[in-house]
Structure formats: C-alpha cells, structure tokens
Write an enzyme that holds these catalytic residues in place. Structure first.
Site, PDB file in Angstrom:
ATOM      1  N   CYS A 110       0.830  -1.205   0.000  1.00 58.36           N
ATOM      2  CA  CYS A 110       0.000   0.000   0.000  1.00 58.36           C
ATOM      3  C   CYS A 110       0.863   1.252   0.000  1.00 58.36           C
ATOM      4  CB  CYS A 110      -0.932  -0.025   1.214  1.00 58.36           C
ATOM      5  SG  CYS A 110      -2.074   1.368   1.293  1.00 58.36           S
ATOM      6  N   CYS A 206      -6.431  -3.585   6.997  1.00 62.47           N
ATOM      7  CA  CYS A 206      -7.645  -2.772   6.942  1.00 62.47           C
ATOM      8  C   CYS A 206      -8.756  -3.410   6.120  1.00 62.47           C
ATOM      9  CB  CYS A 206      -7.324  -1.378   6.417  1.00 62.47           C
ATOM     10  SG  CYS A 206      -6.709  -1.348   4.714  1.00 62.47           S
TER      11      CYS A 206
END
Length: 379
Positions: A110, A206
């Site tokens: 990410c 997440c």
C-alpha cells in the site's frame, strides 16, 4: 530533519487516516507555516463498511475522525476515492501471493503503490509540493536528496514499511513525527483539542474486517481454481509420514504452529511448525523449530531509497543489518546486488526463524534505510 528538505512554505497534502498520528503530523505541518490540505483515502469498494471501534485505518468512522481533526486545524479536507487502485494493487496482490504459497505484507504494498505512488502522483499533478504522513521515520538531507532513517522512538519506528520508497518519492515526503515518542504525540493531540488523542492504534489489515485471513482469502477466490484452495496432506519433513490434513494452504504461513490440527504428535513430544508450503501439490511440511532457521535469502525486485547501486555492489561491515518483519529486530548481515541488478543476495550473520517467501527484507546501514527486496527464497 523529519519534515522535508526545505524551510520555505510548501503546498502540502496531509494524508489523514483518522488516527492520532496523522492528525498531529498535519498539525505540525500547519504550525510550520505550510499550506496544508487534508485528504482521507476511501479504499473500500463497499462505502457502507462501518466498524465501530475498528482497528483498521480505512473505515467510514475513520473518515469522520479525520474530517473532525481537519476542522479543528482549520484546513480544507477532501476524501479521495482510490478503492479501485487499492483493490487492483493491494488486495489482488495479497490474494495471489497467498495462493502461490507466499506471505505478503499488504502495508508495504500500500505504501509503495497507493500512499506514495497514486497519492503522490495525484498531489503533484494538482500542483502540490509534497505529501505528509504520520509515519514514525526521519528524513535527513543529503546533497540534493534525502536519506531515510529510523525514528527516534524505537518502539514506534516504521522505517521498515517505508523501505519500498525511492528517492523521488522521499524527496516529496514529510514525516513530522520522526523525532517524537508516541506519548509526546498523544499529549500534543490532547493540547490541540483533537478527539483522536486517545484513539487506539490500528493493527488489523484494513481490508480484512474480521481479522480472519483464511476466511477472507477463501471468500475472495470464490469458485476459482487456484493453488492452495484444495485440502491436502500435512507431512512430517523428517519421516515423510502424513500426520494430518489441512483445508487448503491459503492462510497458512511458514513458521505457523497453531491451528494445524495434527493427528499424531512428534515422537519426542515437541511442537511442530510449518516448514514449507507447496500450494500446487497441496502439501504442507512440518517439523521442529530448529528446522526453521534461515542463514541466507534471495530477494527479488529490489527497491532503493538512495541512488540505485551498481550491479555487484556489496554491503558489508559492522553497521549493515537486515530487518525481516515490521517489528522484528535487525540482524547483522552481508548483502550483494546481483550482476543483473534484479536480485539481492543476503547472508545472515545470525540465524532467523520463520522467514517466509513474500515477506520483505529491508537493508540498513546503521539507522539509514538503504532499500528493500521481496524474499523469493531462503537458505
């Protein structure tokens, strides 16, 4: 210097996750006189996802917390929808890596592809000068560029997950918290009147809301025929004896001990650990912990925080170390760039345990991050 390479006021995008760290990072950029705009990344393809008390970083609850912090700081605030990019670059990669029997780190992915690629590219295209985040790391000016260093607070240091950033990305980045401790950051947030001052840190991946990686992986692959989904044998590595069955290698990882449901104990009564995963054949090999010892590794796709070293470059000396986990201890090592520049060969001077292909090996000299590579194989 943790907040960039120039004292002149800049137009800065502050990436605000909804946590205390990114809020204080934005506050410090404002206090330094920069023109700051707060942005929150909408990374979920399901905008209705909401988890009260979530420990991830990308929920609607987090977006609301980030907006309230921006209001307190008096800065503009926007939500950027990068859900498609996040799915394609991070979630798909996470599933495919596990399907291939590797253990990926989605946070590094990410940082590389979303927070410091897509976000930075969009920010620069919109006329901003830099992106500021709440990562605990330091940037030290060096000539026309910067060096990435560990944070002052070793308990919060996040330089490992930033080891995928190149010099261009680092020159346009700011890490205002690198010289602070978490206690100081929370106290500063409270003094500023930020409601997130006592908000717990995020820990979960997440996009795995339940925290159950295996269940998420299975739901993601659906009816696809991918390696790792079918049940298979668990084999004792020393004897070749089948000692159990698994429901699929997806979700299993090198070094795992719990949840194996082995039908036969080891002859000496000691616990067994996952030593090797063969997703195509569906075989999982187990054995004693000492068989997990790794003395060397090969890293693919190296990323360099400094100038790209010449093929064949060696890194050796008392200050050279490799870190293999986000919160792992640095291990003394020697490393050499391959002659084609495509791999990094690492020799560990102290053995490591439970190292899995797919994880990141981050190379340091002292506190400085040199670069990183994705582990392809271990020795």
């Amino acid at each position: 210097m943790s907040a960039g390479t120039s004292a002149a006021p800049l137009r800065v995008v502050a990436a605000m996750s909804g946590g205390v760290d990114s809020a204080v990072a934005a506050a410090r950029m404002v206090a330094a006189g920069h023109d700051v705009t707060g942005i929150h990344l909408a990374l979920s393809r399901n905008p209705a996802s909401y988890r009260t008390g979530a420990r991830g970083c990308c929920t609607i609850e987090d977006s609301n917390d980030a907006r309230r912090a921006a209001d307190v700081l008096g800065i503009p605030f926007y939500v950027w929808d990068l859900s498609e990019e996040f799915h394609d670059e991070v979630v798909v990669d996470f599933v495919e890596e596990y399907a291939a029997g590797r253990t990926p780190n989605p946070c590094l992915r990410c940082n590389e592809r979303i927070k410091f690629a897509a976000v930075l590219d969009r920010s620069l295209a919109l006329g901003f000068d830099a992106v500021a985040t709440g990562h605990y790391a330091r940037l030290v000016p060096r000539g026309a560029g910067v060096e990435l260093h560990r944070a002052v607070d070793p308990a919060k240091d996040q330089s490992y997950v930033l080891g995928v950033l190149d010099q261009h990305q680092l020159r346009h980045s700011h890490f205002p918290l690198g010289d602070s401790t978490k206690t100081q950051v929370r106290a500063e947030a409270a003094a500023l009147g930020l409601r997130v001052a006592a908000k717990p840190d995020s820990h979960d991946i997440c996009f795995v809301a339940s925290g159950d990686h295996a269940a998420f992986l299975r739901s993601s692959v659906g009816e696809r025929e991918v390696p790792g989904l079918a049940p298979g044998d668990i084999v004792d590595d020393a004897t070749g004896e089948v000692v159990g069955r698994h429901d699929g290698t997806l979700g299993l990882t090198i070094g795992q001990r719990k949840g194996l449901r082995l039908g036969r104990p080891a002859p000496d009564g000691r616990p067994r650990y996952v030593l090797d995963i063969e997703p195509v054949q569906g075989t999982v090999r187990v054995g004693p912990r000492e068989r997990l010892a790794v003395h060397g590794l090969t890293g693919r796709r190296p990323r360099w925080c400094d100038d790209v070293p010449a093929p064949g470059t060696r890194f050796e000396g008392s200050d050279v170390a490799v870190q293999l986990r986000a919160h792992g201890a640095p291990l003394p090592a020697r490393a050499q760039v391959s002659h084609d520049g495509d791999t990094l060969e690492v020799t560990l001077l102290e053995s490591a345990h439970g190292v899995a292909p797919g994880q990141a090996a981050v190379l340091y000299t002292g506190s400085r991050v040199v670069g990183s590579a994705t582990i392809a194989s271990t020795r």
